[in-house]
Scaffold this motif. Structure first.
Motif, PDB file in Angstrom:
ATOM      1  N   GLN A  18       7.242  19.121  13.076  1.00  0.00           N
ATOM      2  CA  GLN A  18       6.309  19.313  12.144  1.00  0.00           C
ATOM      3  C   GLN A  18       4.755  19.485  12.306  1.00  0.00           C
ATOM      4  OE1 GLN A  18       7.178  16.699   8.227  1.00  0.00           O
ATOM      5  NE2 GLN A  18       8.988  16.105   9.819  1.00  0.00           N
ATOM      6  N   TYR A  19       4.533  18.709  13.462  1.00  0.00           N
ATOM      7  CA  TYR A  19       3.233  19.028  13.981  1.00  0.00           C
ATOM      8  C   TYR A  19       2.921  20.154  14.658  1.00  0.00           C
ATOM      9  CZ  TYR A  19       1.964  13.996  12.517  1.00  0.00           C
ATOM     10  OH  TYR A  19       1.790  12.879  11.736  1.00  0.00           O
ATOM     11  N   LEU A  20       3.955  20.834  15.197  1.00  0.00           N
ATOM     12  CA  LEU A  20       3.810  22.171  15.965  1.00  0.00           C
ATOM     13  C   LEU A  20       3.535  23.127  14.919  1.00  0.00           C
ATOM     14  CD1 LEU A  20       6.466  21.993  18.650  1.00  0.00           C
ATOM     15  CD2 LEU A  20       3.912  21.996  19.153  1.00  0.00           C
ATOM     16  N   GLU A  21       4.306  22.924  14.004  1.00  0.00           N
ATOM     17  CA  GLU A  21       4.268  24.292  12.648  1.00  0.00           C
ATOM     18  C   GLU A  21       2.841  24.205  12.358  1.00  0.00           C
ATOM     19  OE1 GLU A  21       7.278  23.098  10.262  1.00  0.00           O
ATOM     20  OE2 GLU A  21       8.845  24.043  11.444  1.00  0.00           O
ATOM     21  N   GLN A  22       2.086  23.018  12.299  1.00  0.00           N
ATOM     22  CA  GLN A  22       0.750  22.899  11.608  1.00  0.00           C
ATOM     23  C   GLN A  22      -0.159  23.165  12.891  1.00  0.00           C
ATOM     24  OE1 GLN A  22      -0.009  22.766   8.315  1.00  0.00           O
ATOM     25  NE2 GLN A  22       2.220  23.088   8.167  1.00  0.00           N
ATOM     26  N   ARG A  23       0.205  23.651  14.219  1.00  0.00           N
ATOM     27  CA  ARG A  23      -0.823  23.699  15.173  1.00  0.00           C
ATOM     28  C   ARG A  23      -1.596  22.454  15.378  1.00  0.00           C
ATOM     29  NH1 ARG A  23      -4.483  27.018  15.630  1.00  0.00           N
ATOM     30  NH2 ARG A  23      -4.155  27.783  17.722  1.00  0.00           N
ATOM     31  N   LEU A  24      -1.231  21.251  15.181  1.00  0.00           N
ATOM     32  CA  LEU A  24      -1.819  20.152  15.392  1.00  0.00           C
ATOM     33  C   LEU A  24      -1.650  19.252  16.464  1.00  0.00           C
ATOM     34  CD1 LEU A  24      -1.247  18.425  11.616  1.00  0.00           C
ATOM     35  CD2 LEU A  24      -3.552  19.320  12.588  1.00  0.00           C
ATOM     36  N   ILE A  25      -0.575  19.848  17.490  1.00  0.00           N
ATOM     37  CA  ILE A  25      -0.592  19.169  18.793  1.00  0.00           C
ATOM     38  C   ILE A  25      -1.433  19.807  19.625  1.00  0.00           C
ATOM     39  CG2 ILE A  25       1.112  18.895  20.538  1.00  0.00           C
ATOM     40  CD1 ILE A  25       3.258  18.087  18.372  1.00  0.00           C
ATOM     41  N   ASP A  26      -2.130  19.285  20.380  1.00  0.00           N
ATOM     42  CA  ASP A  26      -3.031  19.628  21.516  1.00  0.00           C
ATOM     43  C   ASP A  26      -2.472  19.950  22.787  1.00  0.00           C
ATOM     44  OD1 ASP A  26      -5.876  19.550  19.715  1.00  0.00           O
ATOM     45  OD2 ASP A  26      -5.230  17.526  19.898  1.00  0.00           O
ATOM     46  N   GLU A  27      -1.569  19.141  23.095  1.00  0.00           N
ATOM     47  CA  GLU A  27      -0.815  19.383  24.425  1.00  0.00           C
ATOM     48  C   GLU A  27       0.615  18.508  24.598  1.00  0.00           C
ATOM     49  OE1 GLU A  27      -4.150  17.886  26.904  1.00  0.00           O
ATOM     50  OE2 GLU A  27      -3.150  15.957  27.376  1.00  0.00           O
ATOM     51  N   MET A  28       1.388  19.097  25.227  1.00  0.00           N
ATOM     52  CA  MET A  28       2.791  18.511  25.527  1.00  0.00           C
ATOM     53  C   MET A  28       3.096  18.499  27.016  1.00  0.00           C
ATOM     54  SD  MET A  28       5.115  19.814  22.460  1.00  0.00           S
ATOM     55  CE  MET A  28       5.197  21.870  22.934  1.00  0.00           C
ATOM     56  N   HIS A  29       3.778  17.390  27.255  1.00  0.00           N
ATOM     57  CA  HIS A  29       4.524  17.393  28.507  1.00  0.00           C
ATOM     58  C   HIS A  29       6.128  17.239  28.176  1.00  0.00           C
ATOM     59  CE1 HIS A  29       6.376  14.276  31.294  1.00  0.00           C
ATOM     60  NE2 HIS A  29       6.567  15.649  31.830  1.00  0.00           N
ATOM     61  N   LEU A  30       6.792  18.185  28.687  1.00  0.00           N
ATOM     62  CA  LEU A  30       7.981  18.408  28.218  1.00  0.00           C
ATOM     63  C   LEU A  30       8.981  17.912  29.649  1.00  0.00           C
ATOM     64  CD1 LEU A  30       8.450  21.297  25.974  1.00  0.00           C
ATOM     65  CD2 LEU A  30       8.389  18.699  25.231  1.00  0.00           C
ATOM     66  N   ALA A  31       9.793  16.967  29.686  1.00  0.00           N
ATOM     67  CA  ALA A  31      10.852  16.939  30.945  1.00  0.00           C
ATOM     68  C   ALA A  31      12.067  17.640  30.544  1.00  0.00           C
ATOM     69  CB  ALA A  31      10.896  15.548  31.384  1.00  0.00           C
ATOM     70  N   ILE A  32      12.532  18.829  31.415  1.00  0.00           N
ATOM     71  CA  ILE A  32      13.536  19.547  31.086  1.00  0.00           C
ATOM     72  C   ILE A  32      14.633  18.987  31.815  1.00  0.00           C
ATOM     73  CG2 ILE A  32      14.820  21.805  30.919  1.00  0.00           C
ATOM     74  CD1 ILE A  32      12.459  21.359  29.218  1.00  0.00           C
ATOM     75  N   SER A  33      15.581  18.367  31.504  1.00  0.00           N
ATOM     76  CA  SER A  33      16.704  17.741  32.093  1.00  0.00           C
ATOM     77  C   SER A  33      17.654  18.534  32.435  1.00  0.00           C
ATOM     78  CB  SER A  33      17.341  16.484  31.359  1.00  0.00           C
ATOM     79  OG  SER A  33      18.154  15.887  32.165  1.00  0.00           O
ATOM     80  N   PRO A  34      18.283  18.632  33.783  1.00  0.00           N
ATOM     81  CA  PRO A  34      19.377  19.564  34.264  1.00  0.00           C
ATOM     82  C   PRO A  34      20.935  19.385  33.639  1.00  0.00           C
ATOM     83  CG  PRO A  34      19.193  18.232  35.978  1.00  0.00           C
ATOM     84  CD  PRO A  34      18.042  17.640  34.793  1.00  0.00           C
ATOM     85  N   ILE A  35      20.901  19.257  32.325  1.00  0.00           N
ATOM     86  CA  ILE A  35      22.276  19.040  31.650  1.00  0.00           C
ATOM     87  C   ILE A  35      22.312  19.686  30.442  1.00  0.00           C
ATOM     88  CG2 ILE A  35      22.311  16.567  32.272  1.00  0.00           C
ATOM     89  CD1 ILE A  35      21.813  15.987  29.489  1.00  0.00           C
ATOM     90  N   LEU A  36      23.627  19.957  29.811  1.00  0.00           N
ATOM     91  CA  LEU A  36      23.637  20.929  28.721  1.00  0.00           C
ATOM     92  C   LEU A  36      24.267  20.004  27.688  1.00  0.00           C
ATOM     93  CD1 LEU A  36      25.329  23.952  30.227  1.00  0.00           C
ATOM     94  CD2 LEU A  36      23.160  23.788  29.325  1.00  0.00           C
ATOM     95  N   LEU A  37      23.715  19.873  26.263  1.00  0.00           N
ATOM     96  CA  LEU A  37      24.206  19.037  25.352  1.00  0.00           C
ATOM     97  C   LEU A  37      25.121  19.884  24.272  1.00  0.00           C
ATOM     98  CD1 LEU A  37      21.239  16.562  24.449  1.00  0.00           C
ATOM     99  CD2 LEU A  37      23.236  16.326  25.612  1.00  0.00           C
ATOM    100  N   GLY A  38      24.842  21.458  24.104  1.00  0.00           N
ATOM    101  CA  GLY A  38      25.925  22.003  23.295  1.00  0.00           C
ATOM    102  C   GLY A  38      25.130  22.123  21.734  1.00  0.00           C
ATOM    103  N   SER A  39      24.836  20.930  21.503  1.00  0.00           N
ATOM    104  CA  SER A  39      24.332  21.030  19.863  1.00  0.00           C
ATOM    105  C   SER A  39      23.473  19.627  19.686  1.00  0.00           C
ATOM    106  CB  SER A  39      25.664  20.893  18.979  1.00  0.00           C
ATOM    107  OG  SER A  39      26.280  19.648  19.220  1.00  0.00           O
TER     108      SER A  39
END
Length: 215
Positions: free
Chosen positions: A160-181
């Motif tokens: 919701q905040y991304l859609e409104q361009r309100l987030i200034d910066e993000m740090h995402l940690a991409i984990s080496p697993i698959l969840l499927g859904s």
């Protein structure tokens, strides 16, 4: 100037921030706890969340440390606060974290149902916001006194905040697993058109840390 940040938010390789079938026994959905292997062994997590000594002081810990720096308020979706849906049946549920949550600043919880603020040990106060994401952000910034506001999740709240361009910066940690859904962070979002770009990446044994900024 105060920023709106996402930090240490973990995704699976296939883009899910939580697994399916979230419940009291599976707060992150089935398989979701496996996302956070990179963080749970760090010294910062053990100290701030578990109240224990020890832990690693490596790159993963460095990102965990930075995630708590200069944060004056948090915003959470209701699912991040607890598994209860609909009207609050009583005042007993006070979050997943016990009497002393790891926030130590005001936390604004998005909900459709009114509830009085809850003052916890360590300086955490849960404030329940019923009039939307903009109101929550306005209140959080006013309380943060110039420090940053951190969006803790979950996926729906960040989207919701991304859609409104309100987030200034993000740090995402991409984990080496698959969840499927589960809950997919970027489904249907054109991050380039929204003005976001990847600004850095660092790989460790348990995660690839990606930073994203708004240009």
């Amino acid at each position: 100037m105060s920023k709106l940040r996402v930090n240490a938010f973990t995704l699976s390789l296939d883009g899910y921030g939580a697994g399916p079938d979230q419940s009291l026994s599976n707060p992150l959905g089935v398989g979701g706890e496996n996302l956070h292997k990179w963080m749970v062994g760090t010294r910062t997590f053990r100290h701030m969340v578990l109240g224990k000594d020890g832990g690693t002081t490596d790159t993963d810990d460095g990102f965990t440390v930075r995630s708590f720096e200069n944060v004056g308020a948090w915003i959470l979706g209701r699912n991040m606060f607890g598994p209860i849906r609909g009207e609050w049946p009583d005042e007993n549920w006070k979050g997943w974290w016990g009497d002393d949550p790891p926030y130590h600043v005001p936390v604004f919880v998005l909900t459709h149902h009114k509830r009085a603020p809850i003052e916890m040990k360590g300086g955490t106060t849960f404030c329940f916001v019923t009039d939307g994401i903009h109101s929550a952000l306005e209140q959080a910034k006013a309380t943060a006194s110039g420090r940053d506001v951190r969006v803790g999740g979950g996926v729906s709240t960040i989207r919701q905040y991304l859609e409104q361009r309100l987030i200034d910066e993000m740090h995402l940690a991409i984990s080496p697993i698959l969840l499927g859904s589960g809950e997919h962070l970027f489904a249907g979002l054109d991050m380039l058109k929204l003005g976001y770009r990847c600004t850095g990446q660092v790989a460790t044994a348990d995660a690839t840390h990606v930073t994203i900024g708004r240009v």
